[in-house]
Design a protein around this motif. Structure first.
Motif, PDB file in Angstrom:
ATOM      1  N   ARG A   1     187.884  76.384  -4.118  1.00  0.00           N
ATOM      2  CA  ARG A   1     187.846  77.904  -4.136  1.00  0.00           C
ATOM      3  C   ARG A   1     189.680  78.055  -4.361  1.00  0.00           C
ATOM      4  NH1 ARG A   1     184.887  78.472  -0.511  1.00  0.00           N
ATOM      5  NH2 ARG A   1     186.365  78.373   1.288  1.00  0.00           N
ATOM      6  N   PHE A   2     190.478  77.530  -3.795  1.00  0.00           N
ATOM      7  CA  PHE A   2     191.955  77.540  -4.012  1.00  0.00           C
ATOM      8  C   PHE A   2     192.141  77.600  -5.539  1.00  0.00           C
ATOM      9  CE2 PHE A   2     196.146  76.223  -4.111  1.00  0.00           C
ATOM     10  CZ  PHE A   2     196.862  77.192  -3.411  1.00  0.00           C
ATOM     11  N   LEU A   3     191.865  76.214  -5.939  1.00  0.00           N
ATOM     12  CA  LEU A   3     192.418  76.345  -7.425  1.00  0.00           C
ATOM     13  C   LEU A   3     191.862  77.315  -8.436  1.00  0.00           C
ATOM     14  CD1 LEU A   3     192.059  72.455  -7.545  1.00  0.00           C
ATOM     15  CD2 LEU A   3     194.214  73.523  -7.329  1.00  0.00           C
ATOM     16  N   TYR A   4     190.654  77.616  -8.045  1.00  0.00           N
ATOM     17  CA  TYR A   4     189.978  78.709  -8.874  1.00  0.00           C
ATOM     18  C   TYR A   4     190.653  79.844  -8.644  1.00  0.00           C
ATOM     19  CZ  TYR A   4     186.748  81.745 -11.134  1.00  0.00           C
ATOM     20  OH  TYR A   4     186.095  82.804 -12.075  1.00  0.00           O
ATOM     21  N   GLU A   5     190.884  80.384  -7.676  1.00  0.00           N
ATOM     22  CA  GLU A   5     191.601  81.854  -7.020  1.00  0.00           C
ATOM     23  C   GLU A   5     193.079  81.618  -7.583  1.00  0.00           C
ATOM     24  OE1 GLU A   5     190.994  82.117  -3.154  1.00  0.00           O
ATOM     25  OE2 GLU A   5     188.891  82.626  -3.124  1.00  0.00           O
ATOM     26  N   ASN A   6     193.821  80.820  -7.633  1.00  0.00           N
ATOM     27  CA  ASN A   6     195.111  80.679  -8.092  1.00  0.00           C
ATOM     28  C   ASN A   6     195.705  80.253  -9.311  1.00  0.00           C
ATOM     29  OD1 ASN A   6     196.798  81.453  -5.248  1.00  0.00           O
ATOM     30  ND2 ASN A   6     194.916  80.100  -4.611  1.00  0.00           N
ATOM     31  N   ASN A   7     194.682  79.517  -9.899  1.00  0.00           N
ATOM     32  CA  ASN A   7     194.846  79.011 -11.391  1.00  0.00           C
ATOM     33  C   ASN A   7     193.535  78.627 -12.132  1.00  0.00           C
ATOM     34  OD1 ASN A   7     195.881  77.970 -13.853  1.00  0.00           O
ATOM     35  ND2 ASN A   7     197.101  76.478 -12.669  1.00  0.00           N
ATOM     36  N   LYS A   8     193.132  79.745 -12.688  1.00  0.00           N
ATOM     37  CA  LYS A   8     191.965  79.494 -13.300  1.00  0.00           C
ATOM     38  C   LYS A   8     191.751  78.547 -14.646  1.00  0.00           C
ATOM     39  CE  LYS A   8     189.768  84.023 -12.154  1.00  0.00           C
ATOM     40  NZ  LYS A   8     190.869  84.194 -11.093  1.00  0.00           N
ATOM     41  N   LYS A   9     192.819  77.980 -14.887  1.00  0.00           N
ATOM     42  CA  LYS A   9     192.929  76.912 -16.075  1.00  0.00           C
ATOM     43  C   LYS A   9     193.673  75.588 -15.436  1.00  0.00           C
ATOM     44  CE  LYS A   9     193.087  80.325 -19.980  1.00  0.00           C
ATOM     45  NZ  LYS A   9     194.009  80.490 -21.137  1.00  0.00           N
ATOM     46  N   THR A  10     193.485  75.423 -14.089  1.00  0.00           N
ATOM     47  CA  THR A  10     193.872  74.169 -13.650  1.00  0.00           C
ATOM     48  C   THR A  10     193.377  73.098 -14.325  1.00  0.00           C
ATOM     49  OG1 THR A  10     194.020  72.977 -11.739  1.00  0.00           O
ATOM     50  CG2 THR A  10     192.077  74.251 -11.740  1.00  0.00           C
ATOM     51  N   PRO A  11     193.965  72.145 -14.349  1.00  0.00           N
ATOM     52  CA  PRO A  11     193.763  70.819 -14.956  1.00  0.00           C
ATOM     53  C   PRO A  11     192.987  70.069 -14.212  1.00  0.00           C
ATOM     54  CG  PRO A  11     196.140  70.525 -14.507  1.00  0.00           C
ATOM     55  CD  PRO A  11     195.733  71.913 -14.312  1.00  0.00           C
ATOM     56  N   VAL A  12     192.959  70.300 -12.742  1.00  0.00           N
ATOM     57  CA  VAL A  12     192.309  69.639 -11.617  1.00  0.00           C
ATOM     58  C   VAL A  12     191.040  70.218 -11.559  1.00  0.00           C
ATOM     59  CG1 VAL A  12     192.464  68.828  -9.340  1.00  0.00           C
ATOM     60  CG2 VAL A  12     194.367  68.923 -10.501  1.00  0.00           C
ATOM     61  N   LEU A  13     190.009  69.250 -11.878  1.00  0.00           N
ATOM     62  CA  LEU A  13     188.447  70.100 -11.489  1.00  0.00           C
ATOM     63  C   LEU A  13     187.846  69.252 -10.370  1.00  0.00           C
ATOM     64  CD1 LEU A  13     185.936  71.214 -12.466  1.00  0.00           C
ATOM     65  CD2 LEU A  13     185.370  69.339 -13.805  1.00  0.00           C
ATOM     66  N   VAL A  14     187.523  69.882  -9.389  1.00  0.00           N
ATOM     67  CA  VAL A  14     186.907  69.429  -8.048  1.00  0.00           C
ATOM     68  C   VAL A  14     185.442  69.571  -8.310  1.00  0.00           C
ATOM     69  CG1 VAL A  14     186.690  69.603  -5.723  1.00  0.00           C
ATOM     70  CG2 VAL A  14     188.750  70.260  -6.694  1.00  0.00           C
ATOM     71  N   PRO A  15     184.680  68.404  -8.303  1.00  0.00           N
ATOM     72  CA  PRO A  15     183.170  68.757  -8.379  1.00  0.00           C
ATOM     73  C   PRO A  15     182.584  69.412  -7.310  1.00  0.00           C
ATOM     74  CG  PRO A  15     184.128  66.453  -8.440  1.00  0.00           C
ATOM     75  CD  PRO A  15     185.268  67.138  -7.827  1.00  0.00           C
ATOM     76  N   ARG A  16     181.553  69.866  -7.768  1.00  0.00           N
ATOM     77  CA  ARG A  16     180.733  70.704  -6.949  1.00  0.00           C
ATOM     78  C   ARG A  16     179.747  69.967  -5.919  1.00  0.00           C
ATOM     79  NH1 ARG A  16     175.790  73.741  -7.088  1.00  0.00           N
ATOM     80  NH2 ARG A  16     175.440  72.984  -9.180  1.00  0.00           N
ATOM     81  N   VAL A  17     179.855  70.269  -4.779  1.00  0.00           N
ATOM     82  CA  VAL A  17     178.761  69.624  -4.082  1.00  0.00           C
ATOM     83  C   VAL A  17     177.640  70.143  -3.788  1.00  0.00           C
ATOM     84  CG1 VAL A  17     178.886  68.762  -1.434  1.00  0.00           C
ATOM     85  CG2 VAL A  17     180.873  68.829  -2.319  1.00  0.00           C
ATOM     86  N   LEU A  18     176.489  69.521  -3.781  1.00  0.00           N
ATOM     87  CA  LEU A  18     175.178  70.083  -3.389  1.00  0.00           C
ATOM     88  C   LEU A  18     174.974  70.138  -2.100  1.00  0.00           C
ATOM     89  CD1 LEU A  18     173.389  68.123  -6.468  1.00  0.00           C
ATOM     90  CD2 LEU A  18     174.742  70.123  -6.554  1.00  0.00           C
ATOM     91  N   ARG A  19     175.004  71.464  -1.480  1.00  0.00           N
ATOM     92  CA  ARG A  19     175.074  71.534  -0.027  1.00  0.00           C
ATOM     93  C   ARG A  19     173.591  70.789   0.535  1.00  0.00           C
ATOM     94  NH1 ARG A  19     179.454  72.116   2.981  1.00  0.00           N
ATOM     95  NH2 ARG A  19     180.980  73.040   2.288  1.00  0.00           N
TER      96      ARG A  19
END
Length: 258
Positions: free
Chosen positions: A202-220
């Motif tokens: 969430r932090f990376l998306y809110e602060n840099n929408k083109k970040t080279p770091v992609l955090v995988p989505r957890v299936l809750r």
């Protein structure tokens, strides 16, 4: 403890003998070659010991195998234990999954790779596909019994630290082992890890929408913190293939292991 002390003294004698041999060599290149060979021999011994003992010793190998902490020969040998540590047999992995979710593995997954993508000190990961889903996922499964084994190793190390502090060193090594016990203990809580991933995502998306770091989505719905823990991540590799959390690679997929 007497046998341990004897072994420690013998190793110290060996080290001093080697240092004496090196000091008699005048050629800097030959001297460096002697040290390189010594480091390679030591790295092989440490690797074999950590591989066989498993548990906390694998974690130590991962910590030592860093470029800023150990000679190059050690790093080259020990870094393989970050994703090529002894794997749990598939039968045990299947049992963990079915106990956690109360269903057979065939009911949960359309496909499930028997061979893990990677295995480390605490968990291993498998590529799979959930039923009714077109996307591949990565299933992270904690090695059965690893928490008890690793905590036992750490407590044994604490006993050794107390003994060493009374004899050879004047350093509070025991407090270091207590902090290690606390920090490593967090790594067994995959729900805590999932929450951290979501916060970072969430932090990376809110602060840099083109970040080279992609955090995988957890299936809750498929993350647990029972006796055995399972964490499932979506595989969503970018062209860059640069992902730190999830350790994703465009060729190898996701190998997020601890």
């Amino acid at each position: 403890m007497n046998a341990l002390a004897f072994g420690y003294d013998f190793k110290e004698i060996q080290d001093k003998v080697f240092q004496l041999r090196v000091s008699l060599v005048k050629d800097p290149q030959k001297k460096q070659a002697m040290w390189d060979k010594q480091h390679e021999l030591a790295a092989d011994k440490i690797y074999a010991m950590c591989y066989d003992l498993g548990g906390f010793f694998l974690k130590i190998a991962q910590i030592i195998g860093k470029p800023d902490l150990a000679p190059a020969a050690w790093v080259k040998r020990l870094v393989t234990l970050c994703d090529q540590a002894p794997a749990t047999p598939f039968d045990a992995v299947q049992l963990v999954l079915e106990e956690e979710f109360g269903r057979s593995i065939s009911e949960i997954f359309e496909n499930f790779d028997v061979n893990p993508l990677g295995s480390a000190s605490i968990a291993q990961v498998h590529r799979a596909r959930l039923r009714g889903d077109k996307n591949d996922v990565v299933v992270k499964v904690q090695h059965p019994g690893i928490q008890d084994l690793m905590m036992t190793d750490i407590r044994n190390l604490q006993a050794f630290a107390l003994y060493i502090q009374k004899t050879d060193i004047k350093f509070d090594l025991f407090s270091v082992t207590k902090e290690m016990e606390k920090q490593i203990g967090y790594e067994f809580d995959f729900l805590r890890e999932a929450n951290a991933m979501e916060r970072i995502r969430r932090f990376l998306y809110e602060n840099n929408k083109k970040t080279p770091v992609l955090v995988p989505r957890v299936l809750r719905g498929l993350a647990t913190r029972q006796v055995h823990f399972v964490l499932i991540l979506h595989i969503a590799c970018t062209g860059l293939g640069v992902v730190f959390i999830g350790l994703m690679d465009k060729h190898k997929g996701c190998t997020d292991v601890e």
